[in-house]
Design an enzyme around this catalytic site. Sequence first.
Site, PDB file in Angstrom:
ATOM      1  NE  ARG A  49     -19.446   3.410   1.797  1.00 45.54           N
ATOM      2  CZ  ARG A  49     -20.354   3.287   2.835  1.00 45.54           C
ATOM      3  NH1 ARG A  49     -19.879   3.101   4.095  1.00 45.54           N
ATOM      4  NH2 ARG A  49     -21.670   3.643   2.683  1.00 45.54           N
ATOM      5  CE1 TYR A 101       5.103   8.950  -4.169  1.00 50.88           C
ATOM      6  CE2 TYR A 101       3.183   9.402  -3.017  1.00 50.88           C
ATOM      7  CZ  TYR A 101       3.598   9.126  -3.962  1.00 50.88           C
ATOM      8  OH  TYR A 101       2.906   9.206  -4.983  1.00 50.88           O
ATOM      9  CG  ASP A 173       5.577   4.260   2.538  1.00 45.19           C
ATOM     10  OD1 ASP A 173       5.680   3.293   2.286  1.00 45.19           O
ATOM     11  OD2 ASP A 173       5.370   5.314   2.030  1.00 45.19           O
ATOM     12  CE  LYS A 198       3.759   3.659  -6.275  1.00 44.26           C
ATOM     13  NZ  LYS A 198       4.276   4.427  -5.238  1.00 44.26           N
TER      14      LYS A 198
HETATM   15  C1  PLP Z   1       3.703   5.660  -4.504  1.00 40.83           C
HETATM   16  C2  PLP Z   1       3.953   5.725  -2.994  1.00 40.83           C
HETATM   17  C3  PLP Z   1       2.848   6.108  -2.150  1.00 40.83           C
HETATM   18  C4  PLP Z   1       1.801   6.418  -2.541  1.00 40.83           C
HETATM   19  O1  PLP Z   1       0.940   5.535  -2.946  1.00 40.83           O
HETATM   20  P1  PLP Z   1      -0.248   5.588  -4.279  1.00 40.83           P
HETATM   21  O2  PLP Z   1      -0.639   4.322  -4.473  1.00 40.83           O
HETATM   22  O3  PLP Z   1       0.178   6.135  -5.193  1.00 40.83           O
HETATM   23  O4  PLP Z   1      -1.277   6.441  -3.566  1.00 40.83           O
HETATM   24  C5  PLP Z   1       3.555   6.161  -0.688  1.00 40.83           C
HETATM   25  N1  PLP Z   1       4.747   5.989  -0.377  1.00 40.83           N
HETATM   26  C6  PLP Z   1       5.565   5.593  -1.463  1.00 40.83           C
HETATM   27  C7  PLP Z   1       6.754   5.409  -0.719  1.00 40.83           C
HETATM   28  C8  PLP Z   1       5.171   5.354  -2.835  1.00 40.83           C
HETATM   29  O5  PLP Z   1       6.148   5.113  -3.408  1.00 40.83           O
END
Ligand code: PLP
Length: 382
Positions: A49, A101, A173, A198
């Site tokens: 962990r 998001y 982000d 992504k």
């Molecule tokens: C998908 C996404 C998230 C969240 O990520 P997860 O891997 O699904 O937990 C946060 N910000 C953006 C812009 C996203 O597209």
Amino acid sequence: MKSEKLATKFIHAGAEPDPSTGAIMTPIFQTSTYVQAAPGQHKGYEYARSQNPTRAALETALAVIENGKYGLAFSSGVAATDAVIKLLSPGDEVIAAADMYGGTYRLFTKIFEKFGISFKYVDTTNAENVSNAITPKTKLIWIETPTNPLMNITDIAAVASISKKAGAILCVDNTFASPYLQNPLDLGADIVMHSSTKYLGGHSDVIQGALIMNDEKLKDQLYFIQKSCGAVPGPFDCFLVLRGIKTLHVRMKQHCENGTIVANYLRKHPKVEKVFWCGFTDHHNHDIAKKQMRGFGGMLSFTLKDSSTEAAMKVLSGTKLFSLAESLGGVESLINHPASMTHASIPREERLKNGLSDGLIRLSVGIEDAEDLVEDLKQAIN
Ligand SMILES: *Cc1c(COP(=O)(O)O)cnc(C)c1O
């Protein structure tokens, strides 16, 4: 050899031959613990962990590709966001982008508000709004650029200087842009967050998140949260993201090229009302996008002249190559209805206030043949 050229950097980031075998790819260290020679005598790994060699290689790679000093990998993008908010204490205030998001909004409002942290949502596309919202309690500014799904652009450097003056942490982000198109730390951000699910993973086969930073104290605090709260990714998932990063530049180049073709096709289509893509010179804040990004990516949204949900639904269920699904950033093209899918967790009035209409259709343009993608949209819209 250390190179600043993206292709070389992405392929070699964090890659060291395995010292025990010479394996060119970092092995998947599927282990929970490590044997110690004597109590406290170990090789830097005690319990998985806290540390895992596959994760360590990925975390080094994450730092390299975002021009940061430190990277931390999490079990999902929202787990990475969750860790950042845990830097705060009750009474602290966060200024967050009004358009972001849906899962981030849900985490802030439904989980963290009840712990006494307050969130102010402002239109960050005008940095002055951020400046006006600052109070002595502001500890964190959270932005997303380009935003999901309207591709709104915020000036990272401008918000970073406001944040610095206020003594707050700026977290960006960077999921939509990916490190191929934008590096927020270079523009003054304190933390970069990714949903590695992504573009970094890139193949729609893993859920993972990341944080990258330069400040050692901030890294120590976030590492402490990572190991204390335990939202760590498994070694196989780390291996997948490491592998994804190696082709990020070639994928992104094609996402950008296909995105340009699809955006321009839609814009000329007589049944299309508006296309939201930050590469258009008349897109709001296009100049800022041009200044802070190396390209405009393959994410875009559009509305039809017939603004009924019914008309949008016909397109959404009519595409054959674009699969109807949440998520984005994979090699295959996806189509999505934000109002009922990715952004359903945001109340309808809030959505409409931010310009997210019921008829909005979002595309994650993949790297298939661009002519085929255009053909598919053509038959679905007509
Ligand atoms: C998908 C996404 C998230 C969240 O990520 P997860 O891997 O699904 O937990 C946060 N910000 C953006 C812009 C996203 O597209």
